[in-house]
Design a protein around this motif. Structure first.
Motif, short mmCIF file in Angstrom:
data_model
loop_
_atom_site.label_atom_id
_atom_site.label_comp_id
_atom_site.label_asym_id
_atom_site.label_seq_id
_atom_site.Cartn_x
_atom_site.Cartn_y
_atom_site.Cartn_z
N PHE A 104 2.70 5.67 -5.69
CA PHE A 104 2.57 5.74 -3.94
C PHE A 104 3.61 5.05 -3.29
CE2 PHE A 104 -0.78 7.45 -1.19
CZ PHE A 104 -0.52 6.79 0.05
N MET A 115 -10.21 -0.87 1.46
CA MET A 115 -9.05 -0.40 0.54
C MET A 115 -8.70 -1.40 -0.48
SD MET A 115 -8.09 2.75 -0.44
CE MET A 115 -8.08 3.76 1.15
N VAL A 130 -5.74 10.77 -0.77
CA VAL A 130 -4.86 10.81 0.31
C VAL A 130 -4.11 11.99 0.78
CG1 VAL A 130 -3.03 9.41 1.27
CG2 VAL A 130 -4.33 8.37 -0.30
N ARG A 131 -3.14 12.42 0.00
CA ARG A 131 -2.56 13.58 0.20
C ARG A 131 -3.19 14.68 -0.77
NH1 ARG A 131 1.02 9.51 -0.44
NH2 ARG A 131 2.45 9.17 1.40
N GLY A 132 -3.95 14.36 -1.52
CA GLY A 132 -4.42 15.26 -2.60
C GLY A 132 -3.64 15.52 -3.63
N THR A 133 -2.36 15.08 -3.60
CA THR A 133 -1.37 15.40 -4.74
C THR A 133 -1.70 14.92 -5.93
OG1 THR A 133 -0.06 13.74 -3.84
CG2 THR A 133 0.59 15.67 -3.18
N THR A 134 -2.36 13.78 -6.23
CA THR A 134 -2.50 13.28 -7.44
C THR A 134 -3.74 13.98 -8.06
OG1 THR A 134 -2.12 10.86 -6.74
CG2 THR A 134 -3.19 11.06 -8.75
N ASP A 149 -11.35 9.52 -9.51
CA ASP A 149 -10.00 8.81 -8.99
C ASP A 149 -10.44 8.18 -7.93
OD1 ASP A 149 -7.53 8.13 -8.76
OD2 ASP A 149 -6.70 9.94 -8.00
N ASP A 150 -9.73 6.77 -7.58
CA ASP A 150 -10.28 6.12 -6.46
C ASP A 150 -10.40 6.50 -5.04
OD1 ASP A 150 -7.48 4.77 -5.39
OD2 ASP A 150 -7.30 5.27 -7.64
N SER A 151 -9.17 7.20 -4.57
CA SER A 151 -8.99 7.61 -3.46
C SER A 151 -8.31 9.06 -3.37
CB SER A 151 -8.20 6.72 -2.48
OG SER A 151 -7.16 6.35 -3.18
N TYR A 207 -8.42 0.34 -4.06
CA TYR A 207 -7.38 0.61 -4.83
C TYR A 207 -6.45 -0.77 -4.95
CZ TYR A 207 -2.68 2.01 -5.55
OH TYR A 207 -1.47 2.01 -5.89
N SER A 210 -6.53 2.23 -11.36
CA SER A 210 -7.44 1.64 -10.39
C SER A 210 -8.82 2.29 -10.30
CB SER A 210 -6.78 1.85 -9.07
OG SER A 210 -5.90 3.17 -8.98
N TYR A 217 5.83 -4.67 -0.11
CA TYR A 217 5.19 -3.26 0.03
C TYR A 217 5.42 -2.91 1.50
CZ TYR A 217 1.14 -0.07 0.38
OH TYR A 217 0.32 1.02 0.85
P1 5GP Z 1 -2.89 11.03 -3.47
O1 5GP Z 1 -2.41 11.64 -4.35
O2 5GP Z 1 -4.31 11.98 -2.65
O3 5GP Z 1 -1.84 11.30 -2.07
O4 5GP Z 1 -3.33 9.82 -3.44
C1 5GP Z 1 -4.44 9.05 -4.14
C2 5GP Z 1 -3.88 8.46 -5.43
O5 5GP Z 1 -2.91 7.62 -4.84
C3 5GP Z 1 -4.77 7.63 -6.03
O6 5GP Z 1 -4.79 8.00 -7.09
C4 5GP Z 1 -4.34 6.24 -5.86
O7 5GP Z 1 -4.69 5.45 -6.85
C5 5GP Z 1 -2.94 6.26 -5.54
N1 5GP Z 1 -2.42 5.20 -4.51
C6 5GP Z 1 -1.49 4.91 -4.82
N2 5GP Z 1 -1.14 3.99 -3.79
C7 5GP Z 1 -1.97 4.02 -2.80
C8 5GP Z 1 -2.47 3.32 -1.68
O8 5GP Z 1 -1.66 2.58 -0.85
N3 5GP Z 1 -3.73 3.67 -0.85
C9 5GP Z 1 -4.29 4.68 -1.56
N4 5GP Z 1 -5.45 4.88 -0.86
N5 5GP Z 1 -4.14 5.10 -2.67
C10 5GP Z 1 -2.82 4.82 -3.44
#
Ligand code: 5GP
Ligand code: SF4
Ligand code: MG
Length: 451
Positions: free
Chosen positions: A312, A236, A348-352, A344-346, A240, A282, A73
Protein backbone atom coordinates in the motif's frame (compact mmCIF):
# COMPACT_ATOMS: atom_id res chain seq x y z
CA UNK A 1 5.26 7.73 10.17
CA UNK A 2 7.16 6.80 13.28
CA UNK A 3 9.21 8.91 15.68
CA UNK A 4 11.80 7.91 18.23
CA UNK A 5 13.81 9.96 20.70
CA UNK A 6 16.64 9.33 23.13
CA UNK A 7 17.39 11.72 25.98
CA UNK A 8 20.66 11.51 27.91
CA UNK A 9 21.53 8.08 26.55
CA UNK A 10 25.15 7.37 25.73
CA UNK A 11 25.51 6.92 21.97
CA UNK A 12 21.97 8.13 21.42
CA UNK A 13 22.32 7.47 17.70
CA UNK A 14 22.71 3.72 18.11
CA UNK A 15 19.67 3.35 20.40
CA UNK A 16 17.69 5.56 18.00
CA UNK A 17 18.77 3.32 15.15
CA UNK A 18 17.32 0.29 16.94
CA UNK A 19 14.21 2.29 17.79
CA UNK A 20 13.63 3.35 14.19
CA UNK A 21 14.26 -0.16 12.99
CA UNK A 22 11.46 -1.38 15.30
CA UNK A 23 9.18 1.31 13.88
CA UNK A 24 10.03 0.53 10.27
CA UNK A 25 6.52 -0.84 9.60
CA UNK A 26 5.27 2.74 10.13
CA UNK A 27 7.12 4.02 7.06
CA UNK A 28 9.67 2.78 4.56
CA UNK A 29 10.12 5.72 2.26
CA UNK A 30 12.79 7.54 4.20
CA UNK A 31 14.60 7.55 7.51
CA UNK A 32 16.52 10.18 9.42
CA UNK A 33 18.11 11.20 12.66
CA UNK A 34 19.21 14.43 14.34
CA UNK A 35 21.76 13.97 17.11
CA UNK A 36 23.13 16.55 19.52
CA UNK A 37 26.37 16.45 21.46
CA UNK A 38 25.40 19.40 23.67
CA UNK A 39 26.76 21.92 21.20
CA UNK A 40 25.67 21.15 17.70
CA UNK A 41 22.92 19.20 15.98
CA UNK A 42 24.14 16.72 13.37
CA UNK A 43 21.73 15.29 10.84
CA UNK A 44 21.76 12.23 8.68
CA UNK A 45 18.82 11.27 6.51
CA UNK A 46 17.91 9.71 3.21
CA UNK A 47 15.42 7.73 1.21
CA UNK A 48 14.88 4.11 2.04
CA UNK A 49 14.91 1.85 5.05
CA UNK A 50 16.72 2.67 8.28
CA UNK A 51 19.28 -0.10 7.64
CA UNK A 52 20.11 1.39 4.25
CA UNK A 53 20.29 5.02 5.35
CA UNK A 54 22.46 4.32 8.39
CA UNK A 55 25.50 2.28 7.63
CA UNK A 56 27.90 1.75 10.50
CA UNK A 57 30.27 4.55 9.47
CA UNK A 58 27.42 7.04 9.32
CA UNK A 59 26.18 6.15 12.79
CA UNK A 60 29.64 6.66 14.25
CA UNK A 61 29.67 10.21 12.92
CA UNK A 62 26.55 11.04 14.88
CA UNK A 63 27.91 11.65 18.36
CA UNK A 64 25.92 12.83 21.31
CA UNK A 65 23.50 11.73 23.99
CA UNK A 66 20.40 13.43 22.60
CA UNK A 67 18.67 12.25 19.44
CA UNK A 68 15.39 12.26 17.59
CA UNK A 69 14.61 10.10 14.57
CA UNK A 70 11.91 9.51 12.03
CA UNK A 71 10.68 6.92 9.55
CA UNK A 72 8.61 8.37 6.77
CA UNK A 73 5.37 7.32 5.10
CA UNK A 74 4.15 10.23 3.01
CA UNK A 75 0.60 11.45 3.18
CA UNK A 76 0.98 15.22 3.27
CA UNK A 77 3.82 16.56 1.13
CA UNK A 78 5.50 14.63 -1.64
CA UNK A 79 8.46 12.32 -1.70
CA UNK A 80 11.06 15.06 -2.26
CA UNK A 81 14.27 14.94 -0.25
CA UNK A 82 13.40 18.26 1.44
CA UNK A 83 10.49 16.51 3.12
CA UNK A 84 12.62 13.86 4.80
CA UNK A 85 12.64 14.29 8.57
CA UNK A 86 13.88 15.30 11.07
CA UNK A 87 13.69 18.82 9.70
CA UNK A 88 16.48 20.92 11.11
CA UNK A 89 17.05 24.63 11.27
CA UNK A 90 20.31 26.18 12.31
CA UNK A 91 19.71 29.81 13.23
CA UNK A 92 21.56 32.49 15.19
CA UNK A 93 19.22 31.75 18.11
CA UNK A 94 20.36 28.12 18.17
CA UNK A 95 19.45 24.96 16.32
CA UNK A 96 16.21 23.03 16.37
CA UNK A 97 15.09 19.72 14.90
CA UNK A 98 11.56 18.38 14.55
CA UNK A 99 10.24 14.88 13.84
CA UNK A 100 6.52 14.56 13.31
CA UNK A 101 3.92 11.81 12.94
CA UNK A 102 0.45 12.79 11.83
CA UNK A 103 -1.08 15.37 9.61
CA UNK A 104 -1.90 18.97 10.45
CA UNK A 105 -5.19 19.90 8.81
CA UNK A 106 -4.77 23.69 9.05
CA UNK A 107 -1.29 23.41 7.55
CA UNK A 108 -2.14 25.41 4.41
CA UNK A 109 -3.63 28.28 6.39
CA UNK A 110 -0.63 28.39 8.73
CA UNK A 111 1.83 28.16 5.84
CA UNK A 112 0.17 31.07 4.08
CA UNK A 113 0.24 33.14 7.24
CA UNK A 114 3.94 32.38 7.77
CA UNK A 115 4.78 33.13 4.13
CA UNK A 116 3.01 36.47 4.39
CA UNK A 117 5.29 37.22 7.32
CA UNK A 118 8.34 36.41 5.19
CA UNK A 119 9.00 32.75 5.96
CA UNK A 120 10.64 30.74 3.18
CA UNK A 121 9.91 27.02 2.98
CA UNK A 122 12.27 24.38 1.59
CA UNK A 123 9.74 21.60 1.12
CA UNK A 124 6.04 20.89 1.11
CA UNK A 125 5.64 18.95 4.34
CA UNK A 126 3.52 20.13 7.24
CA UNK A 127 6.40 19.41 9.61
CA UNK A 128 8.28 22.39 8.25
CA UNK A 129 5.34 24.59 9.16
CA UNK A 130 5.66 23.25 12.66
CA UNK A 131 9.32 24.19 12.84
CA UNK A 132 8.68 27.72 11.52
CA UNK A 133 5.87 28.26 14.01
CA UNK A 134 8.06 27.23 16.93
CA UNK A 135 10.82 29.56 15.81
CA UNK A 136 8.47 32.48 15.36
CA UNK A 137 6.94 32.28 18.83
CA UNK A 138 8.50 34.13 21.77
CA UNK A 139 9.72 32.82 25.11
CA UNK A 140 11.49 29.68 26.29
CA UNK A 141 11.46 26.65 24.04
CA UNK A 142 8.77 25.12 26.26
CA UNK A 143 6.61 28.21 25.82
CA UNK A 144 7.20 28.23 22.07
CA UNK A 145 6.27 24.57 21.77
CA UNK A 146 3.11 25.06 23.80
CA UNK A 147 2.03 28.11 21.81
CA UNK A 148 2.64 26.18 18.60
CA UNK A 149 0.72 23.12 19.75
CA UNK A 150 -2.26 25.33 20.56
CA UNK A 151 -2.32 26.68 17.01
CA UNK A 152 -2.24 23.30 15.28
CA UNK A 153 -5.35 21.37 14.38
CA UNK A 154 -5.33 17.73 13.36
CA UNK A 155 -3.20 14.75 14.22
CA UNK A 156 0.26 15.17 15.62
CA UNK A 157 2.71 13.38 17.82
CA UNK A 158 6.00 15.19 17.44
CA UNK A 159 9.42 15.59 18.98
CA UNK A 160 11.51 18.77 19.18
CA UNK A 161 15.22 18.72 19.87
CA UNK A 162 17.53 21.60 20.76
CA UNK A 163 21.04 21.62 22.22
CA UNK A 164 20.05 20.36 25.66
CA UNK A 165 16.44 19.22 25.69
CA UNK A 166 13.72 17.21 23.96
CA UNK A 167 10.01 17.98 23.92
CA UNK A 168 7.35 15.39 23.10
CA UNK A 169 3.90 16.64 22.11
CA UNK A 170 0.59 14.94 21.43
CA UNK A 171 -2.50 16.50 19.83
CA UNK A 172 -5.56 17.22 21.93
CA UNK A 173 -7.54 14.33 20.43
CA UNK A 174 -4.83 11.74 20.98
CA UNK A 175 -5.08 10.64 17.35
CA UNK A 176 -1.54 9.25 17.09
CA UNK A 177 0.22 7.25 19.79
CA UNK A 178 3.32 8.44 21.67
CA UNK A 179 4.95 6.97 24.78
CA UNK A 180 8.09 7.36 26.82
CA UNK A 181 10.06 5.28 29.28
CA UNK A 182 13.00 5.56 31.63
CA UNK A 183 16.06 3.84 30.19
CA UNK A 184 19.55 3.64 31.71
CA UNK A 185 20.33 7.16 32.95
CA UNK A 186 17.88 8.84 30.62
CA UNK A 187 14.70 8.38 28.67
CA UNK A 188 13.45 7.02 25.37
CA UNK A 189 10.36 8.18 23.49
CA UNK A 190 8.59 6.22 20.79
CA UNK A 191 5.53 6.14 18.56
CA UNK A 192 5.00 2.53 19.62
CA UNK A 193 5.96 0.50 22.64
CA UNK A 194 7.34 -2.35 20.51
CA UNK A 195 10.52 -0.28 20.22
CA UNK A 196 10.87 -0.32 24.02
CA UNK A 197 10.44 -4.06 24.34
CA UNK A 198 13.33 -4.76 21.98
CA UNK A 199 15.41 -2.76 24.48
CA UNK A 200 14.12 -4.77 27.41
CA UNK A 201 11.90 -1.95 28.68
CA UNK A 202 8.51 -3.21 29.85
CA UNK A 203 7.19 -0.16 31.62
CA UNK A 204 6.23 2.97 29.75
CA UNK A 205 3.89 5.96 29.95
CA UNK A 206 1.60 7.26 27.21
CA UNK A 207 1.46 10.99 26.63
CA UNK A 208 -2.06 12.21 27.27
CA UNK A 209 -4.02 14.07 24.62
CA UNK A 210 -3.03 17.74 24.82
CA UNK A 211 0.16 17.05 26.73
CA UNK A 212 3.73 18.27 26.32
CA UNK A 213 6.49 16.37 28.07
CA UNK A 214 9.76 18.17 28.65
CA UNK A 215 13.04 16.28 28.98
CA UNK A 216 15.51 18.80 30.33
CA UNK A 217 18.26 18.96 32.94
CA UNK A 218 17.83 15.24 33.55
CA UNK A 219 14.19 15.69 34.55
CA UNK A 220 10.82 14.90 33.04
CA UNK A 221 8.06 17.48 33.40
CA UNK A 222 4.54 17.20 32.05
CA UNK A 223 2.37 20.10 30.99
CA UNK A 224 -1.22 20.00 29.84
CA UNK A 225 -1.23 22.67 27.13
CA UNK A 226 -5.00 22.62 26.71
CA UNK A 227 -8.00 21.41 28.70
CA UNK A 228 -10.02 21.14 25.51
CA UNK A 229 -9.31 17.46 24.91
CA UNK A 230 -11.17 14.50 23.43
CA UNK A 231 -10.18 10.85 23.03
CA UNK A 232 -9.95 9.75 19.43
CA UNK A 233 -7.15 7.24 19.07
CA UNK A 234 -6.94 6.21 15.41
CA UNK A 235 -8.79 2.90 15.05
CA UNK A 236 -6.60 2.06 12.07
CA UNK A 237 -3.56 1.94 14.37
CA UNK A 238 -5.10 -1.15 15.95
CA UNK A 239 -6.57 -2.58 12.77
CA UNK A 240 -3.60 -2.27 10.47
CA UNK A 241 -0.86 0.20 11.25
CA UNK A 242 0.73 -0.71 14.58
CA UNK A 243 2.76 -3.81 15.36
CA UNK A 244 0.88 -6.60 17.18
CA UNK A 245 3.36 -6.53 20.06
CA UNK A 246 2.72 -2.84 20.75
CA UNK A 247 0.45 -1.63 23.51
CA UNK A 248 -1.52 1.42 22.43
CA UNK A 249 -3.46 3.29 25.14
CA UNK A 250 -3.20 0.27 27.38
CA UNK A 251 -4.55 -2.17 24.79
CA UNK A 252 -2.29 -4.74 23.14
CA UNK A 253 -2.71 -4.56 19.37
CA UNK A 254 -2.69 -8.34 18.92
CA UNK A 255 -5.42 -8.71 21.58
CA UNK A 256 -7.51 -6.04 19.87
CA UNK A 257 -7.24 -7.82 16.53
CA UNK A 258 -8.12 -11.19 18.05
CA UNK A 259 -11.30 -9.63 19.43
CA UNK A 260 -12.27 -8.32 15.99
CA UNK A 261 -11.87 -11.86 14.66
CA UNK A 262 -14.14 -13.17 17.40
CA UNK A 263 -16.77 -10.55 16.56
CA UNK A 264 -16.74 -11.72 12.94
CA UNK A 265 -17.02 -15.37 13.98
CA UNK A 266 -20.10 -14.63 16.12
CA UNK A 267 -21.82 -13.19 13.07
CA UNK A 268 -21.12 -16.40 11.16
CA UNK A 269 -22.95 -18.99 13.22
CA UNK A 270 -23.90 -21.82 10.86
CA UNK A 271 -21.34 -20.98 8.20
CA UNK A 272 -19.86 -24.17 6.80
CA UNK A 273 -16.16 -23.87 6.17
CA UNK A 274 -13.14 -26.15 6.46
CA UNK A 275 -10.37 -23.72 7.35
CA UNK A 276 -9.67 -20.15 8.43
CA UNK A 277 -6.74 -18.28 6.91
CA UNK A 278 -5.39 -14.80 7.53
CA UNK A 279 -3.71 -12.53 5.03
CA UNK A 280 -0.20 -12.07 6.41
CA UNK A 281 0.90 -10.22 8.43
CA UNK A 282 -1.64 -7.74 9.70
CA UNK A 283 -4.62 -10.12 9.61
CA UNK A 284 -3.08 -13.10 11.36
CA UNK A 285 -4.17 -12.02 14.83
CA UNK A 286 -7.78 -11.54 13.67
CA UNK A 287 -7.67 -14.97 11.99
CA UNK A 288 -6.56 -16.55 15.28
CA UNK A 289 -9.46 -14.82 17.04
CA UNK A 290 -11.92 -16.03 14.41
CA UNK A 291 -10.65 -19.61 14.56
CA UNK A 292 -10.76 -19.70 18.36
CA UNK A 293 -14.29 -18.33 18.50
CA UNK A 294 -15.69 -20.45 15.65
CA UNK A 295 -13.87 -23.71 16.23
CA UNK A 296 -12.89 -23.83 12.56
CA UNK A 297 -9.19 -24.77 12.30
CA UNK A 298 -6.65 -22.09 11.54
CA UNK A 299 -4.35 -22.80 8.60
CA UNK A 300 -1.52 -21.17 6.72
CA UNK A 301 -3.15 -20.74 3.35
CA UNK A 302 -1.07 -17.83 2.14
CA UNK A 303 2.65 -17.31 2.25
CA UNK A 304 4.11 -13.83 2.31
CA UNK A 305 7.44 -13.00 0.81
CA UNK A 306 8.91 -10.85 3.56
CA UNK A 307 11.33 -9.09 1.26
CA UNK A 308 8.64 -7.00 -0.41
CA UNK A 309 7.61 -3.85 1.47
CA UNK A 310 4.06 -3.06 2.44
CA UNK A 311 2.28 -2.82 -0.91
CA UNK A 312 0.00 0.00 0.00
CA UNK A 313 2.82 2.32 0.82
CA UNK A 314 4.23 2.24 -2.68
CA UNK A 315 2.63 5.29 -4.17
CA UNK A 316 1.39 4.35 -7.66
CA UNK A 317 -1.30 1.89 -8.61
CA UNK A 318 1.03 0.22 -11.12
CA UNK A 319 3.60 -0.33 -8.37
CA UNK A 320 0.93 -1.61 -6.03
CA UNK A 321 -0.32 -4.00 -8.67
CA UNK A 322 3.13 -5.41 -9.16
CA UNK A 323 3.79 -5.46 -5.42
CA UNK A 324 0.81 -7.53 -4.44
CA UNK A 325 1.61 -10.33 -6.85
CA UNK A 326 5.22 -10.41 -5.73
CA UNK A 327 4.15 -10.59 -2.16
CA UNK A 328 1.61 -13.36 -1.63
CA UNK A 329 1.32 -16.94 -2.83
CA UNK A 330 -1.34 -19.48 -1.94
CA UNK A 331 -0.30 -22.70 -0.22
CA UNK A 332 -2.03 -24.98 -2.71
CA UNK A 333 -1.89 -28.17 -0.66
CA UNK A 334 -3.71 -26.38 2.16
CA UNK A 335 -6.51 -24.69 0.23
CA UNK A 336 -7.23 -27.19 -2.55
CA UNK A 337 -10.78 -28.52 -2.38
CA UNK A 338 -11.50 -26.54 0.80
CA UNK A 339 -14.12 -24.04 1.75
CA UNK A 340 -12.02 -21.19 3.12
CA UNK A 341 -12.76 -18.29 5.45
CA UNK A 342 -10.27 -15.63 4.44
CA UNK A 343 -9.70 -12.83 6.94
CA UNK A 344 -8.23 -9.49 5.92
CA UNK A 345 -7.79 -6.49 8.18
CA UNK A 346 -9.35 -3.81 6.01
CA UNK A 347 -10.88 -3.08 2.66
CA UNK A 348 -9.78 0.10 0.95
CA UNK A 349 -9.86 -0.18 -2.83
CA UNK A 350 -10.84 -3.82 -2.79
CA UNK A 351 -7.86 -4.78 -4.92
CA UNK A 352 -6.16 -6.99 -2.33
CA UNK A 353 -9.29 -8.99 -1.50
CA UNK A 354 -10.16 -9.45 -5.16
CA UNK A 355 -6.71 -10.66 -6.03
CA UNK A 356 -6.48 -13.04 -3.10
CA UNK A 357 -9.89 -14.56 -3.82
CA UNK A 358 -8.67 -15.25 -7.35
CA UNK A 359 -5.37 -16.67 -6.10
CA UNK A 360 -7.17 -19.03 -3.73
CA UNK A 361 -9.65 -20.14 -6.37
CA UNK A 362 -6.83 -20.76 -8.84
CA UNK A 363 -5.19 -22.89 -6.16
CA UNK A 364 -8.36 -24.99 -5.99
CA UNK A 365 -10.36 -23.50 -3.11
CA UNK A 366 -14.00 -24.63 -3.33
CA UNK A 367 -15.37 -21.45 -1.78
CA UNK A 368 -13.85 -18.27 -0.37
CA UNK A 369 -15.74 -16.40 2.35
CA UNK A 370 -14.12 -13.02 2.84
CA UNK A 371 -14.26 -11.54 6.34
CA UNK A 372 -12.90 -8.05 6.98
CA UNK A 373 -11.77 -7.30 10.54
CA UNK A 374 -12.99 -3.69 10.39
CA UNK A 375 -15.84 -1.72 8.87
CA UNK A 376 -15.54 -0.74 5.22
CA UNK A 377 -13.66 2.51 4.63
CA UNK A 378 -16.00 5.09 3.16
CA UNK A 379 -14.15 8.34 3.84
CA UNK A 380 -10.61 9.62 3.35
CA UNK A 381 -8.34 10.11 6.34
CA UNK A 382 -6.84 13.56 6.88
CA UNK A 383 -4.93 12.54 9.98
CA UNK A 384 -1.88 10.78 8.58
CA UNK A 385 -2.98 7.40 7.24
CA UNK A 386 -3.21 6.94 3.50
CA UNK A 387 -6.69 5.49 3.21
CA UNK A 388 -6.79 6.97 -0.27
CA UNK A 389 -9.05 9.46 -2.02
CA UNK A 390 -12.81 9.17 -2.02
CA UNK A 391 -12.91 8.18 -5.72
CA UNK A 392 -10.68 5.18 -5.05
CA UNK A 393 -12.51 3.94 -1.96
CA UNK A 394 -14.67 0.99 -2.93
CA UNK A 395 -16.90 1.49 0.11
CA UNK A 396 -17.71 5.04 -0.96
CA UNK A 397 -19.33 3.81 -4.18
CA UNK A 398 -20.55 0.28 -3.69
CA UNK A 399 -22.80 -1.41 -1.16
CA UNK A 400 -21.96 -4.73 0.45
CA UNK A 401 -23.53 -6.89 -2.27
CA UNK A 402 -21.73 -4.97 -4.98
CA UNK A 403 -18.40 -5.29 -3.20
CA UNK A 404 -18.98 -9.01 -2.68
CA UNK A 405 -19.54 -9.41 -6.41
CA UNK A 406 -16.57 -7.20 -7.28
CA UNK A 407 -14.11 -9.15 -5.17
CA UNK A 408 -15.63 -12.42 -6.47
CA UNK A 409 -16.19 -13.78 -2.96
CA UNK A 410 -18.70 -16.49 -2.16
CA UNK A 411 -19.73 -14.32 0.73
CA UNK A 412 -18.56 -11.12 2.38
CA UNK A 413 -18.94 -9.87 5.91
CA UNK A 414 -17.36 -6.99 7.78
CA UNK A 415 -17.70 -5.21 11.09
CA UNK A 416 -20.15 -2.50 11.98
CA UNK A 417 -18.72 0.73 13.39
CA UNK A 418 -20.50 0.08 16.71
CA UNK A 419 -18.93 -3.38 16.93
CA UNK A 420 -15.50 -1.86 16.38
CA UNK A 421 -16.06 0.70 19.12
CA UNK A 422 -17.12 -2.09 21.49
CA UNK A 423 -13.80 -3.88 20.97
CA UNK A 424 -12.02 -0.97 22.66
CA UNK A 425 -14.85 0.43 24.74
CA UNK A 426 -12.50 1.53 27.51
CA UNK A 427 -10.98 4.17 25.18
CA UNK A 428 -12.32 6.59 22.58
CA UNK A 429 -11.57 5.76 18.95
CA UNK A 430 -11.45 7.85 15.80
CA UNK A 431 -13.58 6.04 13.24
CA UNK A 432 -13.88 8.91 10.75
CA UNK A 433 -12.75 6.88 7.74
CA UNK A 434 -15.64 4.48 8.45
CA UNK A 435 -18.39 7.00 9.08
CA UNK A 436 -17.20 10.50 8.17
CA UNK A 437 -17.34 11.67 11.78
CA UNK A 438 -14.15 13.77 11.91
CA UNK A 439 -13.17 15.10 15.33
CA UNK A 440 -11.66 18.33 13.97
CA UNK A 441 -12.65 20.96 11.43
CA UNK A 442 -11.03 20.08 8.10
CA UNK A 443 -10.14 23.51 6.69
CA UNK A 444 -9.03 23.20 3.06
CA UNK A 445 -9.55 19.43 3.14
CA UNK A 446 -13.30 19.97 3.42
CA UNK A 447 -13.31 20.53 -0.35
CA UNK A 448 -11.72 17.13 -0.94
CA UNK A 449 -14.57 15.58 0.99
CA UNK A 450 -17.27 17.38 -0.95
CA UNK A 451 -15.85 16.41 -4.33
P1 5GP B 1 -7.24 -2.70 -0.67
O1 5GP B 1 -6.58 -3.78 -1.40
O2 5GP B 1 -8.67 -2.98 -0.31
O3 5GP B 1 -7.09 -1.40 -1.38
O4 5GP B 1 -6.46 -2.46 0.69
C1 5GP B 1 -6.62 -3.30 1.81
C2 5GP B 1 -5.33 -4.02 2.11
O5 5GP B 1 -4.26 -3.09 2.14
C3 5GP B 1 -5.31 -4.75 3.42
O6 5GP B 1 -4.81 -6.04 3.17
C4 5GP B 1 -4.32 -3.99 4.28
O7 5GP B 1 -3.57 -4.88 5.09
C5 5GP B 1 -3.45 -3.30 3.28
N1 5GP B 1 -2.94 -1.97 3.65
C6 5GP B 1 -1.70 -1.54 3.35
N2 5GP B 1 -1.52 -0.29 3.78
C7 5GP B 1 -2.66 0.11 4.36
C8 5GP B 1 -3.06 1.33 4.99
O8 5GP B 1 -2.31 2.30 5.13
N3 5GP B 1 -4.31 1.37 5.48
C9 5GP B 1 -5.15 0.31 5.36
N4 5GP B 1 -6.37 0.42 5.84
N5 5GP B 1 -4.80 -0.85 4.77
C10 5GP B 1 -3.57 -0.95 4.27
FE1 SF4 C 1 -7.33 6.55 11.76
FE2 SF4 C 1 -9.37 6.44 10.05
FE3 SF4 C 1 -9.30 8.27 11.98
FE4 SF4 C 1 -7.60 8.39 9.92
S1 SF4 C 1 -9.81 8.64 9.83
S2 SF4 C 1 -7.13 8.75 12.08
S3 SF4 C 1 -7.20 6.23 9.55
S4 SF4 C 1 -9.43 6.06 12.23
MG1 MG D 1 -2.96 -6.80 4.38
Amino acid sequence: CGVFGAYRIENASSITYYGLHSLQHRGQEASGMAVCDGKEIHVQKGKGLTVDVFRKDKLNQLEGDLAIGHVRYSTAGGQENENIQPIVSKGHLGSLAVAHNGQIVNEKELRLELENQGAIFQGTSDSEVLLHLIQKEKGTLLEKVIKTARRLEGAFSFLVLDEDSIYAVRDRHGLRPLSYAAFKDGYVISSETCAFEVMGIYDSTDLKPGEVVEFKKGLVKKYQYTQDITHHMCAMEYIYFARPDSVVEGINVHAFRKKTGAVLAKKDVGLEADIVIGVPDSSLSAAIGYAEASGIPLETGLYKNRYVGRTFIQPTQAMRDRGVRMKLSPVTSVVKGKSVVMIDDSIVRGTTSRRIVRLLKEAGAKAVHVRIASPVITHPCFYGVDTSTKEELIGAHMNKDEIEKYIEADSLQYMEVEELKQVAKEIGLCVACFNGDYCTPLYSYQKVLEK
